[in-house]
Design a protein around this motif. Structure first.
Motif, PDB file in Angstrom:
ATOM      1  N   PHE A  28      45.794  38.840  43.532  1.00 44.33           N
ATOM      2  CA  PHE A  28      44.326  38.754  42.794  1.00 44.33           C
ATOM      3  C   PHE A  28      44.147  39.272  41.997  1.00 44.33           C
ATOM      4  O   PHE A  28      44.591  39.703  41.247  1.00 44.33           O
ATOM      5  CB  PHE A  28      43.928  40.098  43.870  1.00 44.33           C
ATOM      6  CG  PHE A  28      44.094  40.025  46.127  1.00 44.33           C
ATOM      7  CD1 PHE A  28      43.048  39.587  46.780  1.00 44.33           C
ATOM      8  CD2 PHE A  28      45.497  40.539  45.834  1.00 44.33           C
ATOM      9  CE1 PHE A  28      43.191  39.691  47.960  1.00 44.33           C
ATOM     10  CE2 PHE A  28      45.257  40.257  47.897  1.00 44.33           C
ATOM     11  CZ  PHE A  28      44.654  39.597  48.181  1.00 44.33           C
ATOM     12  N   ALA A  29      43.276  39.322  41.411  1.00 47.41           N
ATOM     13  CA  ALA A  29      42.593  39.716  40.189  1.00 47.41           C
ATOM     14  C   ALA A  29      41.365  40.418  39.799  1.00 47.41           C
ATOM     15  O   ALA A  29      40.141  40.108  40.963  1.00 47.41           O
ATOM     16  CB  ALA A  29      41.954  38.103  38.727  1.00 47.41           C
ATOM     17  N   SER A  30      41.263  41.187  38.997  1.00 48.61           N
ATOM     18  CA  SER A  30      40.492  42.251  38.850  1.00 48.61           C
ATOM     19  C   SER A  30      39.943  42.597  37.419  1.00 48.61           C
ATOM     20  O   SER A  30      40.667  42.201  36.435  1.00 48.61           O
ATOM     21  CB  SER A  30      40.321  43.618  39.463  1.00 48.61           C
ATOM     22  OG  SER A  30      40.523  43.469  41.177  1.00 48.61           O
ATOM     23  N   PRO A  31      38.856  42.048  37.533  1.00 43.52           N
ATOM     24  CA  PRO A  31      38.532  43.101  35.241  1.00 43.52           C
ATOM     25  C   PRO A  31      39.382  44.339  35.067  1.00 43.52           C
ATOM     26  O   PRO A  31      39.330  44.189  34.070  1.00 43.52           O
ATOM     27  CB  PRO A  31      37.110  43.441  35.731  1.00 43.52           C
ATOM     28  CG  PRO A  31      36.681  42.225  36.587  1.00 43.52           C
ATOM     29  CD  PRO A  31      37.636  42.521  37.542  1.00 43.52           C
ATOM     30  N   ALA A  32      39.397  45.423  35.799  1.00 44.12           N
ATOM     31  CA  ALA A  32      39.355  46.737  35.740  1.00 44.12           C
ATOM     32  C   ALA A  32      40.491  47.165  36.706  1.00 44.12           C
ATOM     33  O   ALA A  32      40.492  46.731  37.744  1.00 44.12           O
ATOM     34  CB  ALA A  32      38.959  47.260  35.061  1.00 44.12           C
ATOM     35  N   CYS A  33      41.846  47.479  36.482  1.00 42.88           N
ATOM     36  CA  CYS A  33      42.614  48.191  37.980  1.00 42.88           C
ATOM     37  C   CYS A  33      42.289  49.434  38.306  1.00 42.88           C
ATOM     38  O   CYS A  33      40.683  51.097  37.756  1.00 42.88           O
ATOM     39  CB  CYS A  33      44.091  48.635  37.138  1.00 42.88           C
ATOM     40  SG  CYS A  33      45.111  49.227  37.937  1.00 42.88           S
ATOM     41  N   LEU A  67      42.637  30.348  35.879  1.00 44.14           N
ATOM     42  CA  LEU A  67      43.334  31.134  34.512  1.00 44.14           C
ATOM     43  C   LEU A  67      43.032  32.663  34.524  1.00 44.14           C
ATOM     44  O   LEU A  67      40.933  32.810  35.041  1.00 44.14           O
ATOM     45  CB  LEU A  67      42.950  30.319  33.448  1.00 44.14           C
ATOM     46  CG  LEU A  67      43.100  30.816  31.994  1.00 44.14           C
ATOM     47  CD1 LEU A  67      44.769  30.658  31.845  1.00 44.14           C
ATOM     48  CD2 LEU A  67      42.596  30.612  30.757  1.00 44.14           C
ATOM     49  N   VAL A  68      43.671  33.750  34.470  1.00 44.28           N
ATOM     50  CA  VAL A  68      42.783  35.457  34.803  1.00 44.28           C
ATOM     51  C   VAL A  68      43.314  35.039  33.206  1.00 44.28           C
ATOM     52  O   VAL A  68      44.030  34.999  32.757  1.00 44.28           O
ATOM     53  CB  VAL A  68      44.200  35.927  35.469  1.00 44.28           C
ATOM     54  CG1 VAL A  68      43.632  37.540  35.483  1.00 44.28           C
ATOM     55  CG2 VAL A  68      44.142  35.285  37.218  1.00 44.28           C
ATOM     56  N   PRO A  69      41.542  35.398  32.919  1.00 38.42           N
ATOM     57  CA  PRO A  69      41.336  36.465  31.541  1.00 38.42           C
ATOM     58  C   PRO A  69      42.563  36.738  31.212  1.00 38.42           C
ATOM     59  O   PRO A  69      42.850  38.112  32.261  1.00 38.42           O
ATOM     60  CB  PRO A  69      40.527  36.853  30.894  1.00 38.42           C
ATOM     61  CG  PRO A  69      39.275  36.029  32.501  1.00 38.42           C
ATOM     62  CD  PRO A  69      40.494  36.479  33.863  1.00 38.42           C
ATOM     63  N   ALA A  70      42.755  37.093  29.612  1.00 35.07           N
ATOM     64  CA  ALA A  70      43.520  38.294  29.016  1.00 35.07           C
ATOM     65  C   ALA A  70      42.944  39.792  29.240  1.00 35.07           C
ATOM     66  O   ALA A  70      41.814  40.230  29.166  1.00 35.07           O
ATOM     67  CB  ALA A  70      43.591  37.890  27.805  1.00 35.07           C
ATOM     68  N   GLY A  71      43.872  40.928  29.757  1.00 35.84           N
ATOM     69  CA  GLY A  71      43.398  41.705  29.768  1.00 35.84           C
ATOM     70  C   GLY A  71      43.028  42.218  31.449  1.00 35.84           C
ATOM     71  O   GLY A  71      42.895  43.890  31.506  1.00 35.84           O
ATOM     72  N   TRP A  72      42.506  41.371  32.184  1.00 33.57           N
ATOM     73  CA  TRP A  72      42.627  41.783  33.889  1.00 33.57           C
ATOM     74  C   TRP A  72      43.849  41.885  34.118  1.00 33.57           C
ATOM     75  O   TRP A  72      44.943  41.727  33.468  1.00 33.57           O
ATOM     76  CB  TRP A  72      41.841  40.372  33.992  1.00 33.57           C
ATOM     77  CG  TRP A  72      40.224  40.184  33.618  1.00 33.57           C
ATOM     78  CD1 TRP A  72      39.816  40.369  32.819  1.00 33.57           C
ATOM     79  CD2 TRP A  72      39.458  39.876  34.675  1.00 33.57           C
ATOM     80  NE1 TRP A  72      38.446  40.146  32.820  1.00 33.57           N
ATOM     81  CE2 TRP A  72      38.186  39.265  34.210  1.00 33.57           C
ATOM     82  CE3 TRP A  72      39.269  39.269  36.144  1.00 33.57           C
ATOM     83  CZ2 TRP A  72      37.129  39.082  34.394  1.00 33.57           C
ATOM     84  CZ3 TRP A  72      38.690  38.895  36.594  1.00 33.57           C
ATOM     85  CH2 TRP A  72      37.402  38.556  36.279  1.00 33.57           C
ATOM     86  N   VAL A  73      43.394  42.345  35.856  1.00 34.50           N
ATOM     87  CA  VAL A  73      44.933  42.468  36.444  1.00 34.50           C
ATOM     88  C   VAL A  73      44.953  42.138  36.633  1.00 34.50           C
ATOM     89  O   VAL A  73      44.366  41.612  37.641  1.00 34.50           O
ATOM     90  CB  VAL A  73      44.638  44.200  36.376  1.00 34.50           C
ATOM     91  CG1 VAL A  73      44.584  44.954  35.280  1.00 34.50           C
ATOM     92  CG2 VAL A  73      43.784  44.546  37.463  1.00 34.50           C
ATOM     93  N   LEU A  74      46.031  41.610  37.527  1.00 34.60           N
ATOM     94  CA  LEU A  74      46.972  41.133  38.719  1.00 34.60           C
ATOM     95  C   LEU A  74      47.370  42.234  39.638  1.00 34.60           C
ATOM     96  O   LEU A  74      47.941  42.706  39.308  1.00 34.60           O
ATOM     97  CB  LEU A  74      47.821  40.541  38.623  1.00 34.60           C
ATOM     98  CG  LEU A  74      47.436  39.393  37.487  1.00 34.60           C
ATOM     99  CD1 LEU A  74      48.500  38.130  37.550  1.00 34.60           C
ATOM    100  CD2 LEU A  74      46.638  37.859  38.458  1.00 34.60           C
ATOM    101  N   THR A  75      47.273  41.799  40.613  1.00 36.23           N
ATOM    102  CA  THR A  75      47.536  43.007  41.766  1.00 36.23           C
ATOM    103  C   THR A  75      48.354  42.294  43.166  1.00 36.23           C
ATOM    104  O   THR A  75      47.656  40.592  43.291  1.00 36.23           O
ATOM    105  CB  THR A  75      46.094  43.752  43.016  1.00 36.23           C
ATOM    106  OG1 THR A  75      45.636  42.921  43.205  1.00 36.23           O
ATOM    107  CG2 THR A  75      45.576  45.256  42.069  1.00 36.23           C
TER     108      THR A  75
END
Length: 529
Positions: free
Chosen positions: A461-466, A501-509
């Motif tokens: 999963f990807a999110s803009p912030a943790c 493509l997940v933007p740099a600075g985003w987070v993966l979980t």
């Protein structure tokens, strides 16, 4: 003579054996708002001693015929109230009661059937193949509409528990609609079929709509507003559950076709609760906790203006599917798994082997002092084998996924060989330890420590912030891979190319799901470089 006599006997015998002619269906036109009974029930004419046709008399005539009769209305023109002084007869033969025939009908019900607290249920149907359409049923001491018997009925286009304007409660004191029969349709995909079921004051498993008992199987509930006013914009909550399915299997709450989802918000208790032996049910495509624009209004019910249910969906049964719903803005959890002995019904409830698939679960738990701590996205208080697949879970107050009952403030740390028990057996979560952005997509690697010699589905999963906890949530589902652990319980995933493509600075979980269905909490966040 003997030949003629024999012929006459044969003709008489054949006539006796021939099937009776089918009863002719009749239409009874209610033209009076009074309470009087039919003067000669069964003669095919709806007429009281005063020479008019009341709703009571029309039902009495319909009950005397096995044909599919129709009851229409022509009580002057425009809104009319039928104020009952005694209970209506139970409907025992197929009939269509069609309030949309009242002159002046323009899309909202005009015929109001008003009870009193001393009366029991309002419209009682024990026949099959009936239709109740376009009426208002309110003010009864029991259920507004009670359906039993062989089923196969249609309840559509009604206001249940509201006034004629659809903007204030005139409650039925138990459940708006109670179903104890199979194969009924409540609502429908068209706007004209929508029931508004709101303002009813029964608690516990009562409230808006209750589907009860093993015989209440294969019902379809679609397109209704449950807990809101007739505009779908403002809360007019039921005191109990919005929809309660108790010991009833194989029902559909919502659907995937356009217009099939229900709008369920503003209810004092859970939006949808599956309870007891309510196995094999489907909760699909509903909006649970919002108005028809998807807006939420968070607060502790019944704070004025609050659209939230106490919880979105509560699972206290097995083998159900909750998919493609928008579960947002509920006071405590978006989805709660809970089991245990239910003393009020002397039954044991479990919450295992359910599938939560492709839902959006967001902005739940905004009240920080809930009974289980601040609510979040998904809380597995009890139960195992519950699969959480391809959901979007984000911006909930507590954890996106929490497999520890009443342990809302600590991440459930992984343990050696994943030997602990609890909600979803407290399945260990994986870890993303490396990523690369190249070629228009993100590639990841990492590992999982869990049960030895086992296969696991790892989702990303990807999110803009943790999340502030440092673990989760997961706003955008990216895909999955399979990880096999060795005899030491260790497994790895290498160079898994995600489709985005997940933007740099985003987070993966990530999460891990075992072969038996246990899904873990979200992993620690990994920041994309």
């Amino acid at each position: 003579m003997k030949r003629h006599a024999a012929r006459a006997v044969l003709v008489g015998l054949l006539a006796a054996l021939a099937p009776a002619a089918a009863a002719q269906a009749a239409t009874f036109v209610v033209n009076d708002a009074g309470n009087a009974s039919d003067s000669s029930a069964g003669n095919g004419v709806c007429r009281t001693s005063g020479g008019v046709c009341t709703l009571r008399a029309a039902i009495q005539e319909a009950n005397a015929s096995s044909s599919l009769d129709t009851i229409t209305f022509a009580i002057g023109s425009g809104p009319r109230r039928i104020s009952l002084s005694s209970s209506l007869p139970t409907i025992t033969q197929p009939v269509v009661i069609d309030g949309t025939t009242q002159p002046g009908f323009g899309g909202t019900p005009l015929i109001e059937i008003r009870g009193t607290s001393s009366l029991g249920d309002g419209i009682k149907i024990s026949a099959g193949g009936c239709t109740l359409r376009g009426v208002i049923v309110n003010g009864f001491g029991g259920d507004g509409v009670f359906v039993s018997g062989p089923g196969g009925n249609v309840i559509e286009g009604n206001y249940i528990g509201l006034n004629a304007a659809g903007d204030a409660a005139v409650p039925n004191q138990q459940t708006g609609i109670r179903i104890e029969a199979p194969n009924n349709r409540i609502g429908g995909r068209q706007v004209s079929q929508r029931n508004v079921i709101s303002g009813n004051t029964g608690r516990d498993i009562m409230g808006g709509l209750m589907i009860y008992g093993a015989s209440a199987a294969n019902n379809v509930v679609q397109g209704n507003f449950i807990g809101l006013d007739a505009t779908g914009m403002f809360p007019l909550g039921n005191e109990g559950r919005g929809v309660a399915v108790h010991d009833a299997p194989g029902n559909f709450i919502g659907g995937l076709e356009p217009g099939a989802g229900n709008l369920i918000a503003g209810n004092r208790a859970t939006g949808v609760r599956l309870w007891g032996k309510a196995d094999g049910n489907y909760v699909l495509g509903n909006w649970i906790g919002t108005n028809k624009l998807g807006e939420t209004s968070i607060g502790l019910w019944p704070e004025p203006g609050t659209l939230s249910n106490a919880r979105g969906v509560q699972m206290r049964s097995d083998n159900n599917i909750v998919a493609y719903n928008y579960i947002a803005g509920n006071t405590y959890e978006g989805v709660l798994f809970y089991d245990g002995f239910m003393k009020d019904f002397n039954t044991e409830a479990t919450a295992s082997n359910n599938l939560i698939y492709a839902n959006t679960i967001t902005n739940n738990g905004m009240f920080p002092f809930g009974p289980d701590g601040p609510g979040g996205g998904i809380l597995v208080g009890f139960g195992t084998g519950n699969r959480f697949i391809a959901n979007s879970v984000y911006d909930n107050l507590a954890f996106g996924i929490n497999n520890q009952y009443r342990e809302w403030d600590n991440v459930d740390a992984n343990d050696h060989l994943d030997a602990d028990t609890g909600g979803n057996n407290r399945q260990n979560f994986p870890a993303v330890t490396w990523s690369s952005n190249a070629g228009g997509r993100t590639t990841v690697a990492g590992g999982l420590h869990s049960t030895p010699n086992s296969n696991f589905l790892v989702q990303f999963f990807a999110s803009p912030a943790c999340d502030p906890s440092g673990f989760g949530e997961g706003q955008y589902y990216l895909g999955s891979t399979t990880v096999a652990t060795d005899a030491s319980g260790d497994g790895t995933f290498l160079n898994v190319a995600l489709p985005y493509l997940v933007p740099a600075g985003w987070v993966l979980t990530s999460t891990a799901t075992a072969a038996n269905g246990d899904t873990s909490e979200f992993s620690a966040c990994y920041v994309v470089k």
